[in-house]
Design a protein around this motif. Structure first.
Motif, PDB file in Angstrom:
ATOM      1  N   UNK A 249      87.456 -43.470 -49.292  1.00 25.31           N
ATOM      2  CA  UNK A 249      86.045 -43.118 -48.519  1.00 25.31           C
ATOM      3  C   UNK A 249      86.530 -41.757 -48.151  1.00 25.31           C
ATOM      4  N   UNK A 250      87.703 -41.293 -48.070  1.00 27.98           N
ATOM      5  CA  UNK A 250      87.768 -39.959 -47.450  1.00 27.98           C
ATOM      6  C   UNK A 250      88.497 -38.836 -48.230  1.00 27.98           C
ATOM      7  N   UNK A 251      89.324 -39.455 -49.225  1.00 23.68           N
ATOM      8  CA  UNK A 251      90.307 -38.433 -49.949  1.00 23.68           C
ATOM      9  C   UNK A 251      89.674 -38.534 -51.442  1.00 23.68           C
ATOM     10  N   UNK A 252      88.901 -39.167 -51.751  1.00 22.51           N
ATOM     11  CA  UNK A 252      88.510 -39.064 -53.247  1.00 22.51           C
ATOM     12  C   UNK A 252      87.017 -39.496 -53.568  1.00 22.51           C
TER      13      UNK A 252
ATOM     14  N   UNK B 198      90.123 -38.609 -35.697  1.00 18.70           N
ATOM     15  CA  UNK B 198      90.088 -39.693 -36.905  1.00 18.70           C
ATOM     16  C   UNK B 198      90.411 -39.571 -38.063  1.00 18.70           C
ATOM     17  N   UNK B 199      90.782 -40.413 -39.192  1.00 20.33           N
ATOM     18  CA  UNK B 199      91.073 -39.933 -40.531  1.00 20.33           C
ATOM     19  C   UNK B 199      90.018 -38.931 -41.251  1.00 20.33           C
ATOM     20  N   UNK B 200      88.958 -39.003 -40.784  1.00 17.70           N
ATOM     21  CA  UNK B 200      87.904 -38.092 -41.207  1.00 17.70           C
ATOM     22  C   UNK B 200      88.121 -36.511 -41.127  1.00 17.70           C
ATOM     23  N   UNK B 201      88.987 -36.544 -39.925  1.00 11.90           N
ATOM     24  CA  UNK B 201      89.386 -35.025 -40.160  1.00 11.90           C
ATOM     25  C   UNK B 201      88.408 -34.132 -38.880  1.00 11.90           C
ATOM     26  N   UNK B 202      88.421 -33.072 -38.918  1.00 13.97           N
ATOM     27  CA  UNK B 202      87.653 -32.243 -37.920  1.00 13.97           C
ATOM     28  C   UNK B 202      86.428 -32.086 -38.513  1.00 13.97           C
ATOM     29  N   UNK B 203      85.257 -32.060 -37.968  1.00 12.78           N
ATOM     30  CA  UNK B 203      83.983 -31.774 -38.440  1.00 12.78           C
ATOM     31  C   UNK B 203      83.814 -30.434 -38.745  1.00 12.78           C
ATOM     32  N   UNK B 204      83.045 -30.152 -39.981  1.00  9.79           N
ATOM     33  CA  UNK B 204      82.827 -28.854 -40.413  1.00  9.79           C
ATOM     34  C   UNK B 204      81.205 -28.492 -40.097  1.00  9.79           C
ATOM     35  N   UNK B 205      80.584 -29.067 -39.270  1.00 10.01           N
ATOM     36  CA  UNK B 205      78.996 -28.902 -39.053  1.00 10.01           C
ATOM     37  C   UNK B 205      78.918 -28.480 -37.369  1.00 10.01           C
ATOM     38  N   UNK B 206      77.949 -27.372 -37.450  1.00 12.98           N
ATOM     39  CA  UNK B 206      77.820 -26.689 -36.093  1.00 12.98           C
ATOM     40  C   UNK B 206      77.592 -27.705 -34.980  1.00 12.98           C
ATOM     41  N   UNK B 207      76.764 -28.941 -35.068  1.00 11.55           N
ATOM     42  CA  UNK B 207      76.273 -29.717 -34.296  1.00 11.55           C
ATOM     43  C   UNK B 207      77.438 -30.412 -33.503  1.00 11.55           C
ATOM     44  N   UNK B 208      78.646 -30.564 -34.167  1.00  9.39           N
ATOM     45  CA  UNK B 208      79.566 -31.246 -33.376  1.00  9.39           C
ATOM     46  C   UNK B 208      80.606 -30.075 -32.627  1.00  9.39           C
TER      47      UNK B 208
ATOM     48  N   UNK C 105      94.290 -47.709 -48.050  1.00  8.45           N
ATOM     49  CA  UNK C 105      93.779 -48.004 -49.102  1.00  8.45           C
ATOM     50  C   UNK C 105      92.051 -47.581 -48.939  1.00  8.45           C
ATOM     51  N   UNK C 106      91.551 -47.867 -47.947  1.00 13.54           N
ATOM     52  CA  UNK C 106      90.235 -47.429 -47.441  1.00 13.54           C
ATOM     53  C   UNK C 106      89.918 -46.051 -47.400  1.00 13.54           C
ATOM     54  N   UNK C 107      90.734 -45.352 -46.660  1.00 15.28           N
ATOM     55  CA  UNK C 107      90.688 -43.868 -46.477  1.00 15.28           C
ATOM     56  C   UNK C 107      90.818 -43.180 -47.609  1.00 15.28           C
ATOM     57  N   UNK C 108      91.753 -43.542 -48.658  1.00 17.66           N
ATOM     58  CA  UNK C 108      92.128 -42.689 -49.847  1.00 17.66           C
ATOM     59  C   UNK C 108      90.579 -42.877 -50.553  1.00 17.66           C
TER      60      UNK C 108
ATOM     61  N   UNK D 164      98.536 -43.816 -41.591  1.00 19.86           N
ATOM     62  CA  UNK D 164      97.504 -44.928 -41.930  1.00 19.86           C
ATOM     63  C   UNK D 164      98.030 -46.257 -42.355  1.00 19.86           C
ATOM     64  N   UNK D 165      99.279 -46.454 -41.621  1.00 23.23           N
ATOM     65  CA  UNK D 165      99.987 -47.860 -41.682  1.00 23.23           C
ATOM     66  C   UNK D 165     100.164 -48.461 -42.813  1.00 23.23           C
TER      67      UNK D 165
END
Length: 463
Positions: free
Chosen positions: A208-211, A384-394, A203-206, A178-179
């Motif tokens: 949005x995605x981590x906390x 992406x930093x969001x990781x792998x999807x956990x939903x069947x549709x993907x 900063x953004x991903x912590x 994340x640079x």
């Protein structure tokens, strides 16, 4: 819900898939089997411990970068076609070596997870590894990703969420991915001298995605202020730190007070970031975000609100201590309903095939890792930093279904002389197998076809 269906859910939804003998062993107390895996000894992994340390990986990365830089300079200095060809060959060899190391490490990690006596613990490791995603889509991270799992994730799976957040943020793999190691305070000594500034990715991903989650109550200005707070958090490329791979460089740190989520962070060097991570860890938004992700992973793609609320309360009441959260999850009635609620991701499917057949040790590394490539979910390569999807549709589409059938046939070819299809069915999906699936397996034209049909069945493809 019968005790046999509970055994299936414990082994397949909470674990990594059933192996022969699991259902009988679990039928006495499926929930107790899961709780018994919440022990610190399962965090130790001899396979990972034998791999290079984080600092060794950082040192190797630095040497590799210096080699490439010197080779490029030598080629440029001579302007000779032969020198340029030699430079290209050196780069190719270095990249090939890193790729071979990656395949070797991923194969070893896969075999270790498959053979683990604590598959629920291993699923939790993989859940958090995906939550705090690092990816080889950033090539510099190829040498660091397995060290990230060992040093930033596994030691904290049974600890406190804050400690895992802190360890993942500080780890070189995350700093690179994340640079943040490129981020420099504009008014810092280094920023003034170099004319460089902030990188807001980490900063953004912590937040949005981590906390906190995307709806966690922060604004763009909070992202910028947090990015300033994190300046100076970088990689210990010179070996001057504590041996973890993390180093705080005061010359890169943006001076002065910052305002984040309405709070004032007075100039305090590395401690500003430490304080911010504590605040995020204790936020109700974080508790809700983590609870929702756990419920989605272990219950349903669209998890019941009652389960999310219960998990959120457990997270909050225990100040982010994770074992009470897992125990609450195990106790949720919602987690033991509808045994086929979740579609297996490619990763889940491959691990369950390997556990069912016990052939991981007999498959060469490239073919083993190639199974993940075949289904487009290579370990540590989330897009992406969001990781792998956990939903069947993907994961479920026409092409994906054909790939899953091809994988089922591949495994069936390899094991059809080792198993009786009827026994294999009982040992993997017996408690939930439909009449149609049983009939298809029983009436198949050959043992190989029967096993391929079993592995392609809706019951085997779901958890």
């Amino acid at each position: 819900m019968s005790v046999w269906q509970d055994s299936f859910i414990a082994a397949t939804r909470f674990g990594l898939g059933a192996k022969p003998g699991d259902f009988a062993a679990l039928s006495g107390d499926p929930r107790g089997w899961l709780e018994g895996q919440l022990k610190p000894e399962y965090a130790q992994n001899q396979t990972l411990n034998s791999l290079p340390s984080t600092m060794d990986a950082v040192q190797h990365m630095r040497e590799d970068n210096e080699m490439k830089k010197q080779a490029k300079q030598d080629a440029a200095a001579t302007m000779d076609e032969n020198s340029k060809a030699m430079y290209a060959e050196k780069i190719k060899e270095a990249n090939q070596e890193k790729n071979e190391d990656y395949i070797k490490q991923v194969a070893a990690l896969t075999r270790s997870a498959v053979s683990s006596p604590a598959p629920f613990f291993e699923r939790l490791v993989q859940f958090w590894r995906n939550h705090f995603t690092v990816s080889i889509t950033k090539p510099q991270d190829r040498i660091l990703v397995t060290a990230f799992e060992r040093d930033a994730i596994r030691p904290h799976v049974l600890g406190n969420f804050h400690d895992m957040l802190r360890a993942s943020t500080r780890h070189p793999a995350m700093q690179i991915y994340l640079d943040n190691f490129h981020s420099i305070g504009p008014d810092s000594p280094a920023g003034i001298k170099q004319g460089r500034g902030l990188n807001e990715n980490l900063a953004r991903e912590i937040m949005e995605l981590h906390t906190l989650g995307v709806n966690g109550g922060y604004a763009q200005n909070d992202v910028t202020e947090f990015a300033k707070i994190l300046t100076g958090w970088t990689i210990d490329a010179q070996g001057k730190g504590d041996g973890s791979g993390f180093f705080f460089a005061p010359r890169l740190h943006e001076p002065g007070s910052k305002t984040l989520l309405g709070g004032t962070y007075r100039e305090d060097g590395v401690n500003e970031g430490e304080k911010a991570l504590e605040v995020f860890s204790q936020s109700p938004s974080t508790a809700k975000f983590i609870a929702t992700k756990l419920a989605r992973h272990f219950i349903a793609d669209d998890p019941p609100e009652s389960a999310v609320v219960t998990l959120q309360a457990a997270f909050t009441q225990n100040n982010g201590s994770l074992i009470p959260v897992y125990r609450t999850l195990i106790a949720l009635d919602e987690a033991w309903q509808n045994p086929l609620a979740k579609v297996k991701t490619p990763n889940d499917l491959i691990l369950s095939l390997l556990r069912a057949t016990n052939i991981a040790d007999s498959i060469e590394d490239k073919k083993l890792v190639g199974s993940f490539r075949m289904l487009n979910q290579m370990p540590f390569s989330a897009p992406s930093p969001a990781g792998w999807s956990d939903q069947a549709s993907d994961w479920i589409g026409a092409e994906a279904l054909l790939q899953r059938i091809d994988l089922a046939r591949f495994f069936a070819r390899g094991v059809h002389t080792l198993f009786d299809p009827a026994d294999l069915l009982e040992n993997t999906i017996g408690p939930v197998a439909s009449k149609d699936t049983r009939a298809a397996v029983t009436r198949a034209g050959s043992t190989q076809e029967a096993i391929a049909l079993l592995f392609s069945s809706p019951e085997f493809q779901r958890r």
